[in-house]
Design an enzyme around this catalytic site. Structure first.
Site, PDB file in Angstrom:
ATOM      1  N   LYS A  22       0.882  -1.215   0.021  1.00  0.00           N
ATOM      2  CA  LYS A  22      -0.071  -0.053  -0.040  1.00  0.00           C
ATOM      3  C   LYS A  22       1.003   1.554  -0.110  1.00  0.00           C
ATOM      4  O   LYS A  22       0.477   2.152  -0.701  1.00  0.00           O
ATOM      5  CB  LYS A  22      -0.872  -0.024   1.265  1.00  0.00           C
ATOM      6  CG  LYS A  22      -1.596   1.571   1.606  1.00  0.00           C
ATOM      7  CD  LYS A  22      -2.113   1.331   3.083  1.00  0.00           C
ATOM      8  CE  LYS A  22      -2.843   2.746   3.258  1.00  0.00           C
ATOM      9  NZ  LYS A  22      -1.804   3.572   3.704  1.00  0.00           N
ATOM     10  N   ASN A  23       1.898   1.239   0.975  1.00  0.00           N
ATOM     11  CA  ASN A  23       2.696   2.451   0.799  1.00  0.00           C
ATOM     12  C   ASN A  23       3.338   2.944  -0.243  1.00  0.00           C
ATOM     13  O   ASN A  23       3.591   4.036  -0.622  1.00  0.00           O
ATOM     14  CB  ASN A  23       3.389   2.623   2.479  1.00  0.00           C
ATOM     15  CG  ASN A  23       2.814   2.618   3.482  1.00  0.00           C
ATOM     16  OD1 ASN A  23       1.488   2.961   3.527  1.00  0.00           O
ATOM     17  ND2 ASN A  23       3.368   2.046   4.545  1.00  0.00           N
ATOM     18  N   ARG A  99      -4.290  10.981   3.872  1.00  0.00           N
ATOM     19  CA  ARG A  99      -2.861  11.903   3.842  1.00  0.00           C
ATOM     20  C   ARG A  99      -1.912  11.722   2.668  1.00  0.00           C
ATOM     21  O   ARG A  99      -1.324  12.544   2.392  1.00  0.00           O
ATOM     22  CB  ARG A  99      -2.276  11.512   5.240  1.00  0.00           C
ATOM     23  CG  ARG A  99      -0.918  12.189   5.376  1.00  0.00           C
ATOM     24  CD  ARG A  99      -0.232  12.164   6.912  1.00  0.00           C
ATOM     25  NE  ARG A  99       0.870  12.909   6.900  1.00  0.00           N
ATOM     26  CZ  ARG A  99       0.775  14.125   6.928  1.00  0.00           C
ATOM     27  NH1 ARG A  99      -0.251  14.875   7.172  1.00  0.00           N
ATOM     28  NH2 ARG A  99       2.015  15.028   7.128  1.00  0.00           N
ATOM     29  N   CYS A 123      -5.421   8.754   8.782  1.00  0.00           N
ATOM     30  CA  CYS A 123      -5.637   8.338  10.019  1.00  0.00           C
ATOM     31  C   CYS A 123      -5.228   9.183  11.364  1.00  0.00           C
ATOM     32  O   CYS A 123      -4.225  10.073  10.975  1.00  0.00           O
ATOM     33  CB  CYS A 123      -4.478   7.088  10.333  1.00  0.00           C
ATOM     34  SG  CYS A 123      -5.192   5.629   9.509  1.00  0.00           S
ATOM     35  N   ARG A 128       0.923  15.108  12.050  1.00  0.00           N
ATOM     36  CA  ARG A 128       1.760  14.853  11.158  1.00  0.00           C
ATOM     37  C   ARG A 128       1.867  16.186  10.182  1.00  0.00           C
ATOM     38  O   ARG A 128       1.335  16.131   9.302  1.00  0.00           O
ATOM     39  CB  ARG A 128       1.279  13.946  10.394  1.00  0.00           C
ATOM     40  CG  ARG A 128       1.311  12.639  11.291  1.00  0.00           C
ATOM     41  CD  ARG A 128       1.249  11.223  10.533  1.00  0.00           C
ATOM     42  NE  ARG A 128       0.009  10.841   9.998  1.00  0.00           N
ATOM     43  CZ  ARG A 128      -0.218   9.936   9.052  1.00  0.00           C
ATOM     44  NH1 ARG A 128       0.398   8.837   8.900  1.00  0.00           N
ATOM     45  NH2 ARG A 128      -1.467   9.806   8.843  1.00  0.00           N
ATOM     46  N   PRO A 129       2.614  17.302  10.555  1.00  0.00           N
ATOM     47  CA  PRO A 129       2.477  18.540   9.585  1.00  0.00           C
ATOM     48  C   PRO A 129       3.248  18.151   8.578  1.00  0.00           C
ATOM     49  O   PRO A 129       4.106  17.462   8.439  1.00  0.00           O
ATOM     50  CB  PRO A 129       3.314  19.468  10.571  1.00  0.00           C
ATOM     51  CG  PRO A 129       3.908  18.778  11.613  1.00  0.00           C
ATOM     52  CD  PRO A 129       3.232  17.531  11.827  1.00  0.00           C
ATOM     53  N   ILE A 130       3.079  19.213   7.416  1.00  0.00           N
ATOM     54  CA  ILE A 130       3.812  19.013   6.158  1.00  0.00           C
ATOM     55  C   ILE A 130       4.934  19.971   5.942  1.00  0.00           C
ATOM     56  O   ILE A 130       5.353  20.442   4.982  1.00  0.00           O
ATOM     57  CB  ILE A 130       2.709  18.955   5.036  1.00  0.00           C
ATOM     58  CG1 ILE A 130       2.226  20.461   4.950  1.00  0.00           C
ATOM     59  CG2 ILE A 130       1.765  18.005   5.245  1.00  0.00           C
ATOM     60  CD1 ILE A 130       1.377  20.789   3.691  1.00  0.00           C
ATOM     61  N   ASP A 131       5.285  20.506   7.077  1.00  0.00           N
ATOM     62  CA  ASP A 131       6.292  21.626   7.122  1.00  0.00           C
ATOM     63  C   ASP A 131       7.695  21.029   6.334  1.00  0.00           C
ATOM     64  O   ASP A 131       8.139  21.889   5.681  1.00  0.00           O
ATOM     65  CB  ASP A 131       6.585  22.262   8.450  1.00  0.00           C
ATOM     66  CG  ASP A 131       7.126  21.075   9.532  1.00  0.00           C
ATOM     67  OD1 ASP A 131       6.660  19.950   9.558  1.00  0.00           O
ATOM     68  OD2 ASP A 131       8.199  21.453  10.185  1.00  0.00           O
ATOM     69  N   LEU A 132       8.007  20.031   6.667  1.00  0.00           N
ATOM     70  CA  LEU A 132       9.211  19.356   5.918  1.00  0.00           C
ATOM     71  C   LEU A 132       8.933  18.998   4.627  1.00  0.00           C
ATOM     72  O   LEU A 132       9.804  19.541   3.804  1.00  0.00           O
ATOM     73  CB  LEU A 132       9.671  18.146   6.605  1.00  0.00           C
ATOM     74  CG  LEU A 132      10.006  18.013   8.122  1.00  0.00           C
ATOM     75  CD1 LEU A 132      10.448  16.538   8.670  1.00  0.00           C
ATOM     76  CD2 LEU A 132      11.310  19.166   8.151  1.00  0.00           C
ATOM     77  N   ASP A 313       4.532   1.358  11.925  1.00  0.00           N
ATOM     78  CA  ASP A 313       3.424   0.532  11.263  1.00  0.00           C
ATOM     79  C   ASP A 313       3.143  -0.922  11.968  1.00  0.00           C
ATOM     80  O   ASP A 313       2.389  -1.574  11.493  1.00  0.00           O
ATOM     81  CB  ASP A 313       3.481   0.606   9.837  1.00  0.00           C
ATOM     82  CG  ASP A 313       2.865   1.913   9.242  1.00  0.00           C
ATOM     83  OD1 ASP A 313       2.346   2.757   9.853  1.00  0.00           O
ATOM     84  OD2 ASP A 313       2.889   2.076   8.027  1.00  0.00           O
ATOM     85  N   ILE A 335       7.558   7.774  16.581  1.00  0.00           N
ATOM     86  CA  ILE A 335       7.293   8.496  15.601  1.00  0.00           C
ATOM     87  C   ILE A 335       6.054   9.402  15.644  1.00  0.00           C
ATOM     88  O   ILE A 335       6.227  10.635  15.340  1.00  0.00           O
ATOM     89  CB  ILE A 335       7.084   7.564  14.393  1.00  0.00           C
ATOM     90  CG1 ILE A 335       8.498   6.475  14.279  1.00  0.00           C
ATOM     91  CG2 ILE A 335       7.149   8.141  13.148  1.00  0.00           C
ATOM     92  CD1 ILE A 335       9.826   7.036  14.125  1.00  0.00           C
ATOM     93  N   ARG A 405      -8.448   0.057   4.039  1.00  0.00           N
ATOM     94  CA  ARG A 405      -7.477   0.893   3.382  1.00  0.00           C
ATOM     95  C   ARG A 405      -6.434   0.282   3.178  1.00  0.00           C
ATOM     96  O   ARG A 405      -5.434   0.545   2.238  1.00  0.00           O
ATOM     97  CB  ARG A 405      -7.290   2.246   4.292  1.00  0.00           C
ATOM     98  CG  ARG A 405      -8.656   3.139   4.343  1.00  0.00           C
ATOM     99  CD  ARG A 405      -8.435   4.403   5.397  1.00  0.00           C
ATOM    100  NE  ARG A 405      -6.929   4.729   4.835  1.00  0.00           N
ATOM    101  CZ  ARG A 405      -5.981   4.934   5.763  1.00  0.00           C
ATOM    102  NH1 ARG A 405      -6.237   4.807   6.985  1.00  0.00           N
ATOM    103  NH2 ARG A 405      -4.834   5.721   5.220  1.00  0.00           N
TER     104      ARG A 405
END
Length: 427
Positions: A22-23, A99, A123, A128-132, A313, A335, A405
């Site tokens: 999936k990933n 996400r 989820c 889990r910010p997207i700043d990076l 995971d 994490i 999912r």
């Protein structure tokens, strides 16, 4: 709403096929946006997230065609063609559900010189910010603006310049986004402290098959020389190491012998080492793993970490397994800060788990008892399935859309190796 019913106590024996990852699939699909030629992905799992991502690609103007698959088969072949992007916006109503949708940001920006993408959902396992993602894209030439829940990115002159970025902490998604954006930049890019997950390697190999120039694949430093254009390709999605590890935990706790087929053992080092430490028999073969267990487990002390460490995971699945290991096991989640939502549900089944901050102490119990439980996220859902397989009586798992999912036809696979499990559409 569907639910899954499990009557526990059966040992698992036989062969169980592992699906495409999936990933990896959700990282490879947006690669199609980088070219006007078709990208054909083989071994693509039949999952709700894959279908959702395909819908997002359709919204952007890409066509998706399923071919050569029969209902009784696992996996599919999908050909994606983005001959022309009809939109450069990924809207909130799609992105909020998943996400991984943020991974279209880099490819759209690289292809069209501009992109507008809603902030993501997925989820609820922590902040889990997207700043990076944004800092990495900015480092290779993107100009960014945030407003009204959207990020708008532009490439001056219509094409990114390339550049250097060193991640302050490892980020899988941000590494994926900047790599896809950098492959068609005017200049070269150097990405330091890049994530090394097998899914990143799979992404790089797919991009190379499409004409990208990437050095350092599999290391924490990626050197990317931008090319003017990418072309189409045919590529097979890697096996799902998380699915394989999940089923290995199920065999470990129930007892039995199951050969997990279609896997790459080399990608699962930390998981297999942890299973061995718990007393589980692991025999690595060329493209399969034989898992044997007498259900007499040993306690463990584990801490999640970026690859090649123990995967976050896999934390929930190991927790369910260790509920039956005599003694005290310790799990530390480094994490995500909110990834113990399955603990109250496992407690409903008789588990003895104490959470202190990011550490969970699991005190092994002699018996788990079936109960109605509710899934809270994808991997938490699988922990409840594993607990149900060994619990006395019947376990009913609701909100199974989380499972859909990430696990392809789970109840069919487990039934084939002896589990008493079924889907009930009236729950």
């Amino acid at each position: 709403m569907d639910r899954i019913l499990i009557r526990g106590g059966n040992r698992l024996n036989g062969k169980l096929p592992v699906s495409g990852a999936k990933n990896a699939a959700l990282t490879l699909m947006p690669c199609a946006l980088l070219t006007d030629e078709p990208l054909t992905l083989r071994n693509l799992p039949r999952l709700a997230d894959v279908d959702g991502f395909g819908h997002l690609l359709n919204q952007l103007g890409a066509s998706t065609r399923i071919e050569g698959s029969r209902p009784e088969e696992f996996g599919r072949v999908m050909t994606i063609r983005a001959g022309q992007l009809t939109s450069t916006e990924a809207p909130y109503d799609i992105v909020r559900k998943m996400r991984a949708s943020i991974l279209v940001l880099g490819p759209i920006l690289a292809r069209a010189g501009e992109a507008r993408v809603s902030l993501p959902g997925g989820c609820a396992i922590g902040n889990r910010p997207i700043d990076l993602h944004l800092k990495a894209l900015e480092a290779i030439g993107a100009q960014l603006e945030m407003s009204a829940g959207y990020v708008t990115a532009t490439a001056p002159g219509g094409r990114l310049a390339g550049g250097r970025y060193a991640f302050p902490v490892v980020s899988v998604g941000a590494t994926e986004n900047v790599v896809m954006a950098a492959v068609t930049a005017r200049g070269s890019s150097r990405i330091e402290n890049a994530a090394r997950e097998p899914e990143i390697v799979d992404l790089c190999r797919c991009l190379i098959a499409m004409g990208a120039r990437i050095d350092g694949v599999g290391t924490d430093t990626l050197e990317i020389e931008g090319v003017a254009d990418l072309h189409g390709a045919t590529y097979s999605v890697m096996p799902d190491r998380i699915e394989a590890g999940s089923y290995a935990c199920a065999v470990a706790v129930t007892g039995g012998a199951v050969e997990l087929t279609g896997v790459t053992p080399a990608d699962m080092g930390a998981t297999l080492d942890a299973l061995r430490a718990a007393g589980v028999g692991i025999e690595e073969r060329r493209d399969s793993i034989l898992v044997t267990s007498d259900a007499q487990l040993k306690p463990l002390s584990l801490s999640t970490a970026p690859y090649p460490g123990f995967a976050t995971d896999m934390q929930a699945q190991f927790m369910a397994m260790l509920c039956k290991a005599p003694g005290t096991s310790t799990l530390t989640e480094t994490i995500f800060e909110n990834r113990y939502m399955h603990v109250p549900e496992l407690a409903r089944m008789g588990a003895d788990i104490q959470v202190r901050g990011r550490t969970a102490e699991v005190n092994g119990v002699e018996r788990l008892v079936g109960a109605p439980v509710m899934a809270t996220d994808l991997r938490a859902s699988m922990s409840l399935i594993i607990a149900g397989l060994v619990a006395e009586g019947e376990t009913s798992v609701s909100r199974v859309y989380h499972l859909d999912r990430g696990y392809e036809r789970l109840e069919e696979k487990l039934s084939a190796v002896g589990a008493d499990i079924e889907r009930d559409g009236g729950g």
